[in-house]
Design a protein around this motif. Structure first.
Motif, short mmCIF file in Angstrom:
data_model
loop_
_atom_site.label_atom_id
_atom_site.label_comp_id
_atom_site.label_asym_id
_atom_site.label_seq_id
_atom_site.Cartn_x
_atom_site.Cartn_y
_atom_site.Cartn_z
N GLU A 1 0.81 -1.21 0.00
CA GLU A 1 0.00 0.00 0.00
C GLU A 1 0.85 1.27 0.00
N ASP A 2 1.90 1.27 0.82
CA ASP A 2 2.73 2.47 0.94
C ASP A 2 3.43 2.81 -0.38
N LEU B 1 0.77 4.19 -2.72
CA LEU B 1 0.36 5.53 -2.27
C LEU B 1 1.39 6.57 -2.68
N ARG B 2 2.65 6.22 -2.57
CA ARG B 2 3.72 7.14 -2.98
C ARG B 2 3.64 7.41 -4.48
N ARG C 1 0.75 9.74 -4.95
CA ARG C 1 0.96 11.09 -4.39
C ARG C 1 1.80 11.98 -5.30
#
Length: 160
Positions: free
Chosen positions: A103-104, A107-108, A111
């Motif tokens: 997920e991280d 998400l990056r 973003r």
């Protein structure tokens, strides 16, 4: 689906902008004619000189601002499309992303285009605000320029 959504959103935004500014086609020439007629009646030939200077300035500054708005909008839509494609990919692969705990990372990846999109949105809004200021302050600048040139030529400045 992201491309279709982005195209539909931009088409709806363009149509709303067209209808918002549609009355400028008749109101701006009428305002210019009435304003210049009144100023010409008071100041004579000085009014035509200042109007020519002001309209020349408005055309060049307006062209620069509107071309900047167009570039910023193009960049904004490009980053929005990139972000929408990434979100679509994440939604399609959400079970795999959750299982692998990625997920991280995703998400990056989402973003980065979002930050670029927001930056270009800010640039677009600043240029739109400058364009609106030039349009709205044009009449006051024209009056100040006309009466400034009139007083420099020695014309009497009296209220009657």
């Amino acid at each position: 689906t992201g491309a279709i959504h982005s195209l539909l959103a931009s088409d709806a935004e363009n149509a709303a902008t067209l209808f918002r500014h549609c009355h400028h086609f008749w109101s701006v020439p009428l305002q210019l004619a009435v304003g210049l007629g009144l100023i010409f009646h008071l100041a004579g030939l000085t009014a035509l000189c200042s109007a020519f200077l002001m309209l020349t300035l408005l055309v060049w500054v307006g062209y620069f601002l509107q071309s900047s708005v167009k570039r910023a909008t193009t960049d904004l839509l490009r980053f929005r499309e990139q972000r929408m494609a990434l979100i679509t990919e994440v939604i399609r692969n959400i079970p795999h992303i959750k299982v692998l705990a990625l997920e991280d990372i995703f998400l990056r990846y989402i973003r980065l285009p979002r930050q670029a999109e927001m930056w270009h949105l800010g640039v677009q809004q600043y240029f739109c605000a400058g364009s609106m200021f030039i349009r709205n302050a044009g009449s006051m600048t024209l009056a100040a320029l006309t009466f400034g040139l009139y007083s420099l030529q020695g014309g009497p400045m009296r209220a009657e």
